[in-house]
Design a protein around this motif. Sequence first.
Motif, mmCIF file in Angstrom:
data_model
loop_
_atom_site.group_PDB
_atom_site.id
_atom_site.type_symbol
_atom_site.label_atom_id
_atom_site.label_comp_id
_atom_site.label_asym_id
_atom_site.label_seq_id
_atom_site.Cartn_x
_atom_site.Cartn_y
_atom_site.Cartn_z
ATOM 1 N N LEU A 198 34.112 14.698 44.079
ATOM 2 C CA LEU A 198 35.513 14.373 43.804
ATOM 3 C C LEU A 198 36.174 13.779 45.038
ATOM 4 N N ASP A 199 35.922 14.379 46.205
ATOM 5 C CA ASP A 199 36.493 13.843 47.445
ATOM 6 C C ASP A 199 36.040 12.398 47.667
ATOM 7 N N THR A 200 34.758 12.158 47.436
ATOM 8 C CA THR A 200 34.226 10.806 47.626
ATOM 9 C C THR A 200 34.868 9.831 46.652
ATOM 10 N N GLY A 201 34.997 10.282 45.399
ATOM 11 C CA GLY A 201 35.606 9.414 44.389
ATOM 12 C C GLY A 201 37.046 9.080 44.711
ATOM 13 N N LEU A 202 37.833 10.054 45.173
ATOM 14 C CA LEU A 202 39.228 9.808 45.529
ATOM 15 C C LEU A 202 39.313 8.865 46.735
ATOM 16 N N SER A 203 38.415 9.050 47.677
ATOM 17 C CA SER A 203 38.422 8.181 48.858
ATOM 18 C C SER A 203 38.072 6.742 48.479
ATOM 19 N N ARG A 204 37.076 6.577 47.622
ATOM 20 C CA ARG A 204 36.697 5.231 47.198
ATOM 21 C C ARG A 204 37.806 4.582 46.367
ATOM 22 N N LEU A 205 38.516 5.397 45.610
ATOM 23 C CA LEU A 205 39.621 4.851 44.836
ATOM 24 C C LEU A 205 40.679 4.253 45.749
ATOM 25 N N VAL A 206 41.010 4.959 46.827
ATOM 26 C CA VAL A 206 41.985 4.436 47.785
ATOM 27 C C VAL A 206 41.466 3.148 48.417
ATOM 28 N N ASP A 207 40.178 3.126 48.791
ATOM 29 C CA ASP A 207 39.604 1.920 49.390
ATOM 30 C C ASP A 207 39.700 0.737 48.422
ATOM 31 N N THR A 208 39.452 0.997 47.143
ATOM 32 C CA THR A 208 39.540 -0.078 46.146
ATOM 33 C C THR A 208 40.976 -0.583 46.019
ATOM 34 N N LEU A 209 41.928 0.349 46.009
ATOM 35 C CA LEU A 209 43.335 -0.049 45.902
ATOM 36 C C LEU A 209 43.753 -0.885 47.111
ATOM 37 N N LEU A 210 43.264 -0.491 48.286
ATOM 38 C CA LEU A 210 43.629 -1.230 49.499
ATOM 39 C C LEU A 210 42.938 -2.591 49.552
ATOM 40 N N ALA A 211 41.721 -2.661 49.021
ATOM 41 C CA ALA A 211 40.969 -3.914 49.088
ATOM 42 C C ALA A 211 41.413 -4.920 48.032
ATOM 43 N N ARG A 212 41.747 -4.444 46.823
ATOM 44 C CA ARG A 212 42.105 -5.356 45.722
ATOM 45 C C ARG A 212 43.385 -4.900 45.022
ATOM 46 N N PRO A 213 44.479 -4.842 45.731
ATOM 47 C CA PRO A 213 45.717 -4.335 45.111
ATOM 48 C C PRO A 213 46.213 -5.229 43.976
ATOM 49 N N LYS A 214 46.121 -6.537 44.143
ATOM 50 C CA LYS A 214 46.632 -7.449 43.118
ATOM 51 C C LYS A 214 45.779 -7.381 41.850
ATOM 52 N N THR A 215 44.468 -7.334 42.047
ATOM 53 C CA THR A 215 43.578 -7.278 40.881
ATOM 54 C C THR A 215 43.798 -5.992 40.091
ATOM 55 N N VAL A 216 43.820 -4.871 40.828
ATOM 56 C CA VAL A 216 44.019 -3.582 40.148
ATOM 57 C C VAL A 216 45.379 -3.541 39.468
ATOM 58 N N GLY A 217 46.401 -4.043 40.159
ATOM 59 C CA GLY A 217 47.742 -4.048 39.582
ATOM 60 C C GLY A 217 47.829 -4.914 38.340
ATOM 61 N N ALA A 218 47.208 -6.097 38.392
ATOM 62 C CA ALA A 218 47.260 -7.003 37.240
ATOM 63 C C ALA A 218 46.518 -6.419 36.041
ATOM 64 N N VAL A 219 45.326 -5.876 36.289
ATOM 65 C CA VAL A 219 44.553 -5.283 35.185
ATOM 66 C C VAL A 219 45.314 -4.096 34.590
ATOM 67 N N SER A 220 45.883 -3.248 35.450
ATOM 68 C CA SER A 220 46.632 -2.088 34.962
ATOM 69 C C SER A 220 47.823 -2.528 34.119
ATOM 70 N N GLY A 221 48.523 -3.545 34.587
ATOM 71 C CA GLY A 221 49.688 -4.026 33.855
ATOM 72 C C GLY A 221 49.327 -4.616 32.497
ATOM 73 N N ILE A 222 48.251 -5.406 32.472
ATOM 74 C CA ILE A 222 47.841 -6.034 31.202
ATOM 75 C C ILE A 222 47.404 -4.974 30.195
ATOM 76 N N VAL A 223 46.594 -4.011 30.665
ATOM 77 C CA VAL A 223 46.133 -2.946 29.762
ATOM 78 C C VAL A 223 47.312 -2.121 29.254
ATOM 79 N N ALA A 224 48.218 -1.756 30.167
ATOM 80 C CA ALA A 224 49.367 -0.938 29.774
ATOM 81 C C ALA A 224 50.231 -1.668 28.761
ATOM 82 N N LEU A 225 50.484 -2.961 29.001
ATOM 83 C CA LEU A 225 51.316 -3.734 28.081
ATOM 84 C C LEU A 225 50.656 -3.878 26.707
ATOM 85 N N GLY A 226 49.350 -4.169 26.728
ATOM 86 C CA GLY A 226 48.637 -4.345 25.464
ATOM 87 C C GLY A 226 48.633 -3.092 24.617
ATOM 88 N N VAL A 227 48.447 -1.940 25.265
ATOM 89 C CA VAL A 227 48.425 -0.679 24.513
ATOM 90 C C VAL A 227 49.838 -0.303 24.072
#
Length: 796
Positions: free
Chosen positions: A367-396
Amino acid sequence: MMYQVMKFVTRWMIRWRYAALLAALVAGLLAYPFAQELAFDRSIENMFAADDPLLEPYRRLKKIFGNDEVVLAAYVDPQLMTPAGVGRVQQLTQQLAEVEGVQSAMSLASTPLGERIVDDTPAAARLLELLEGYAVGPPLAGRRETAAVVCVLQPLRADVSRRATIGSMRQIVRQHDPTGVIAGEPVMVIDGFEFITQDGETLGYTTLILLSATILLCFRSLRWVAIPLVVIQFTLVLTRAILVSSHLRLSMVSSMLTAIVTVVAVATVIHFIVRFRDARAAGASPLRAVARAGRLLAIPIALACVTDAVGFAALLWARVGPVQDFGIMMAIGSLLVIVSVAFLVPGLALWGRLDVDPRRAWGEKSLDTGLSRLVDTLLARPKTVGAVSGIVALGVAIGGTRLQVETNFTRNFRASSEIARSYAFVESRLGGAGVLDVIVPAPAVIDDAFLDRLRKFQQRLHQQVVVIGEDGRSEPGLTKVLSVVDLLESVDIRDLIQVMAVDELLELIDLPPAARRLMGILPLEMVLEKIDLEEYMTPQQQLQMVELAMRKAGGGAGMLSALRGHSVDGPPVQHFARVMLRAREQLPAQQKTEIIRQVERIAAEEFPASSGVGAEVTGFYVLLTSLVESMIRDQWICFAWAVAGIGLMMLIAFRSPVIAAIAIVPNAVPILMVTGLMGWLNIRINMGAAMIAAVSMGLSIDSSIHYVSFYRRERRAGRDVREALHNVHQSVGRAMFFATLALIVGFTALCRSQFVPTVYFGALVSLSMLGALLGNLVVLPLLLMWMDAGRKSPPS
């Protein structure tokens, strides 16, 4: 200032922890007897606000035509239309009439014709048509096989419980026919609250067992399993005692109170467990670890619980009375969690030396590793993650425009439950379980002109109240229309005269002297051959003869009083007639609403208001259709107020409009997604789902408060965005994960409920919390990153 106050309170509670524990024990013992007195409000009428305009016609209906409750006992008899079949109906009618709490019972055997109702005569055919849908079912394959006994219950008495009366009636019907059923508003209310009471006893324990098992797996400590359970039970005892002293009662809506208190208490204690464990891992003594956890969490916990209370208080904007009461109950429970944690946790955490430290869960390193990697992903690709999250949220979330309302109240019970099967029986074999009534002003003396007017009204209801079927064709919206017109047209006066004495006829009918002399000399049969008594009778006298004849036949004594009455609030005394309507219960909400609107329109056209009195449409069908629709409408109003209230609390706490808005987003979006998912899956929204928006908003905001508070603390300590997010994910993020896991596992117990809204509530709250967990671990960090872009540390 607030920090200094909370620091002082925390230090004081730790210093006097055992005195606080003793005080809590005394308070719990004193409150427990009062908590046991918390009762259910078992009236459907009280599901509405006291000033709801729909209640006035419903109350007027009961005042004018009697405050009686009706239970229908029905069964199938292939030999019904034989003398033996009528005899069996008569036997059941007599048995039910003798049940304590039953005022009268009427059936096929209660007519003046008696066993002759099975004869192939015009008189029998007319009576069968009159009773169809009430005492006998419509012909199926050319035969009538469904019999019913209409039982009128006595007004509530202290010495006779409705539960006992319904139980006795059900036992008699089962002995008469194992496949027989009973149905009606009293049965639905009794069975509904019986399910809820059983849920409170069994599901409560099951939930606590599942919670305990999950917390044990997460922290591997019996002490830290017991602490949240004690906090939950103490909070519930105090909450229930306060509700009793405030004269509040539980309803079908507020039966989820235990679940809400559990969510708030478990989330709060798990955050404390994680901080205590971290402090112990850093080398602090148990006392210092409690002090550190208390100092770090005092403000976030207090703020989270107060914000919960504000979110729940948004339900006060609902127009459904029990929803308002539920908001008050949840707000009280949320605030009492603060008291419970303050008085119980320090003492229980430091009592003795056995099993003091919560341990790391098996697999927690992953779990610690997964949470740490999640932060790294958010820091590395904030726009991509934000865009995908927004599109999925809007569609649902768009699926929310497809939401449909479940107005079939029987669907609040599992299809396998006895009450659902009973109403399905009535729906299929007696022509519809939906009951409507039209109250129309009537003259003091019924005359032919009024009967013609009423007859025209009924004809329009038959012809013009329609629904569009699945094949696009118009179908009748009403399955039965009944009034005094039908009562008069269904009986043969000559048959009625046969069961009456001569002196009763002379007193009732104003005959000429010659006719009176004949009745004193000749047998009644010979008089009837020479004189047509009906020529001398007014409609009013015919109605009186019908009532008298049915009394003498041993049943149906209240039929005329159920169709004609007068006001009891006079003078002046106003007279009314009642048109009883039946409709299919298992119809979509739109079709139900359309039926009600069409009846209201025709009633207003045929009986326009004069002198302030006009026709009114009411009944159980109208109330329940409006109830669920009102709850759905109120949901979004309450959700808006919850967002506004919680946003204001965030603004006061963090003194930043930007942070207040940021804290709202990851909690509001998952709720919109859950309702949208229901729309896409064609899941109809019922009572359990109708409050989910405001309630989930109040529950999920806690995690955001803890996350933002710790993030700001890390940034003020000089850490950059990357380090701050990593630290928050490893502390607050881990606590959020454990709390959400424990609550979702615990809430699976609600899915075993016999009351479907409870199942919906448990499932939807779990989904909303899972969505809020993802929102707070993904969306919230993104928003905080964008807010802090280029900033070394936030302003103090």
